[in-house]
Scaffold this active site. Structure first.
Site, short mmCIF file in Angstrom:
data_model
loop_
_atom_site.label_atom_id
_atom_site.label_comp_id
_atom_site.label_asym_id
_atom_site.label_seq_id
_atom_site.Cartn_x
_atom_site.Cartn_y
_atom_site.Cartn_z
N TYR A 165 -8.91 -10.09 1.61
CA TYR A 165 -10.70 -8.82 2.03
C TYR A 165 -11.30 -8.13 0.78
O TYR A 165 -12.11 -7.84 1.42
CB TYR A 165 -9.93 -7.49 3.21
CG TYR A 165 -8.86 -6.83 2.94
CD1 TYR A 165 -9.60 -6.06 1.67
CD2 TYR A 165 -7.83 -6.60 2.99
CE1 TYR A 165 -8.88 -4.38 1.60
CE2 TYR A 165 -6.91 -5.97 2.65
CZ TYR A 165 -7.93 -4.58 1.45
OH TYR A 165 -6.43 -3.90 1.05
N GLU A 166 -10.59 -8.21 -0.30
CA GLU A 166 -11.15 -7.61 -1.61
C GLU A 166 -12.49 -9.11 -1.84
O GLU A 166 -13.36 -8.49 -2.57
CB GLU A 166 -10.36 -7.56 -2.50
CG GLU A 166 -9.56 -5.92 -2.33
CD GLU A 166 -8.83 -6.11 -3.60
OE1 GLU A 166 -8.93 -5.41 -4.32
OE2 GLU A 166 -7.24 -6.45 -2.74
N HIS A 220 -3.45 0.97 -4.49
CA HIS A 220 -3.49 0.15 -5.10
C HIS A 220 -3.81 0.19 -7.18
O HIS A 220 -4.77 0.41 -7.94
CB HIS A 220 -3.32 -1.36 -4.71
CG HIS A 220 -3.28 -1.62 -3.51
ND1 HIS A 220 -1.90 -2.75 -2.78
CD2 HIS A 220 -3.35 -1.42 -2.27
CE1 HIS A 220 -1.12 -2.79 -1.99
NE2 HIS A 220 -2.52 -2.28 -1.55
N MET A 222 -2.66 -6.52 6.42
CA MET A 222 -3.94 -7.54 5.89
C MET A 222 -3.01 -8.46 4.47
O MET A 222 -3.76 -8.81 4.01
CB MET A 222 -4.62 -6.44 5.78
CG MET A 222 -5.09 -6.46 6.37
SD MET A 222 -5.98 -4.61 6.47
CE MET A 222 -6.53 -3.52 8.02
N SER A 223 -1.53 -8.83 4.13
CA SER A 223 -0.95 -9.64 2.64
C SER A 223 -0.12 -10.08 3.16
O SER A 223 0.44 -10.61 4.28
CB SER A 223 -0.52 -8.24 2.33
OG SER A 223 0.41 -7.50 2.48
N SER A 268 1.04 -1.35 0.16
CA SER A 268 -0.19 -0.06 0.30
C SER A 268 0.46 0.91 0.14
O SER A 268 1.97 1.72 0.54
CB SER A 268 -0.59 0.41 1.64
OG SER A 268 -1.96 -1.20 1.43
N HIS A 288 -6.07 -8.19 -2.51
CA HIS A 288 -6.10 -9.54 -0.75
C HIS A 288 -6.92 -10.08 -0.70
O HIS A 288 -8.21 -9.38 -0.97
CB HIS A 288 -6.18 -7.27 -0.37
CG HIS A 288 -5.65 -6.74 0.10
ND1 HIS A 288 -5.06 -5.99 -1.14
CD2 HIS A 288 -3.96 -6.21 0.51
CE1 HIS A 288 -4.49 -4.98 -0.96
NE2 HIS A 288 -3.04 -5.00 -0.33
N ALA A 308 2.60 -2.44 3.88
CA ALA A 308 3.11 -1.04 5.03
C ALA A 308 2.30 -2.14 6.04
O ALA A 308 1.62 -2.68 5.86
CB ALA A 308 1.47 -0.52 4.74
N ASN A 338 2.66 2.80 11.03
CA ASN A 338 1.92 3.42 12.44
C ASN A 338 2.42 2.95 13.55
O ASN A 338 2.32 1.91 13.26
CB ASN A 338 0.16 3.45 11.23
CG ASN A 338 -0.62 2.48 10.84
OD1 ASN A 338 -0.25 1.66 10.42
ND2 ASN A 338 -0.87 1.51 12.54
N HIS A 393 -6.12 4.36 7.19
CA HIS A 393 -5.69 4.23 5.77
C HIS A 393 -5.29 5.38 5.13
O HIS A 393 -3.89 5.62 4.48
CB HIS A 393 -7.06 3.80 4.86
CG HIS A 393 -6.19 2.93 3.57
ND1 HIS A 393 -5.19 2.10 3.56
CD2 HIS A 393 -6.31 3.34 2.21
CE1 HIS A 393 -5.23 1.69 2.76
NE2 HIS A 393 -5.77 2.82 1.30
N1 HPA Z 1 -2.89 -2.72 10.63
C1 HPA Z 1 -3.56 -3.77 9.81
N2 HPA Z 1 -2.58 -4.15 8.72
C2 HPA Z 1 -1.93 -2.51 8.14
C3 HPA Z 1 -1.95 -1.43 9.78
C4 HPA Z 1 -2.24 -1.49 11.34
O1 HPA Z 1 -2.54 -1.47 11.39
N3 HPA Z 1 -0.69 -0.62 9.06
C5 HPA Z 1 -0.66 -1.07 7.77
N4 HPA Z 1 -1.33 -1.93 7.38
#
Ligand code: HPA
Length: 286
Positions: free
Chosen positions: A90-91, A66, A221-222, A35, A88, A118, A245, A259
């Protein structure tokens, strides 16, 4: 539990056969952009692009940040194929479908896969903007039987029961440590364990505490499904997380992952990250 949805070899071959004749060389190196890290594909010179929407039966990526295409060409003197936009679970894709691109790359000749993502920093000593070399992973959905290799196994891709305990190649990790030092990135550099959940929700505080206790340093998530498929196909893997983050580990905190922050950090660190990855590509022995 998701339906068993292994994708036939012939279908993957059909996608690879559309791409292959248009390539200028055989790409031994594949790169998956996380991402906000699609800028890696913009570094490619002499490029040929393959939008996912133009490939037969190819899943398309639907997430902001993406783009949705393969880009083939040169980075750091090597002929590479880059996924600008990953898929992903989740899509709505099964893990088998979301990881088809890795098998397409394998059939195109890719032997080494670089995965970027990310991620949230569970390890509280990590800072936003840090780079984490991935040394191991926890594929959390695997605990409940969600695995990209579920279903009939086709030996042309790899064995029924592959080991993934050494998926993240040690030589590449050492190389990346050395390059980080040469580039003066040591203060940003970490090495740790990446855990993927299914998303699309960010984690609760208790989930973060749980994952940290389980040994994870970063969460996203990937990546884990792609790395499982790559390891199954005997590809060598190098993984890098950008910590976008800090995971929220206190119940009364006002903070929450979002996001926009993920993309913003991606933008801020993109320049350093691109330099890091392109130097690694230049010096990789592929
Ligand atoms: N959690 C899940 N996926 C992520 C995060 C997170 O804090 N940051 C970037 N992708």
């Amino acid at each position: 539990m998701e339906a068993c949805e292994s994708i036939p070899y012939e279908k993957v071959e059909c996608i690879a056969n559309v791409i292959k004749p248009k390539l200028k060389a055989m790409p031994k190196l594949g790169v998956i952009c996380g991402s906000g890290l699609g800028g890696l594909a913009d570094m490619v010179t002499d490029k040929v692009c393959f939008p996912y929407s133009e490939l037969p039966d190819f899943p398309v990526s639907t997430v902001a940040g993406h783009k949705g295409q393969f880009v083939a060409g040169h980075i750091g003197g090597k002929y590479v194929i880059v996924m600008q936009g990953r898929l992903h679970a989740y899509e709505g894709y099964s893990m088998a479908k979301a990881t088809v691109p890795v098998r397409v790359m394998k059939l195109l000749g890719v032997e080494t896969l670089i995965v970027t993502n990310a991620a949230g920093g569970l390890n509280q000593s990590y800072n936003v903007g840090d780079f984490m070399i991935i040394k191991d992973q926890i594929n959390f959905p695997g605990f409940v039987g969600i695995n990209p290799l579920k279903g009939p196994n086709d030996e042309r891709f790899g064995p029924r029961f592959p080991s993934v305990s050494k998926a993240y190649n040690l030589e590449y990790r050492k190389l990346a440590r050395q390059i980080a030092e040469e580039l003066g990135y040591s203060q940003y550099l970490r090495e740790g364990v990446y855990c993927s959940l299914g998303g699309p929700t960010y984690e609760t505080v208790t989930e973060c505490l749980f994952l940290r206790n389980a040994g994870a340093d970063a969460v996203g998530m990937s990546t884990c499904p792609e790395v499982i498929v790559a390891a199954h196909a005997s590809m060598k893997v190098f993984g890098l997380s950008l910590i976008t983050n800090k995971s929220v580990m206190e119940y009364d905190s006002e903070k929450a992952a979002n996001h926009e922050e993920v993309l913003e950090t991606g933008k801020k660190q993109a320049c350093l990250l691109l330099k890091f990855i392109s130097t690694i590509i230049t010096k990789m022995n592929v």
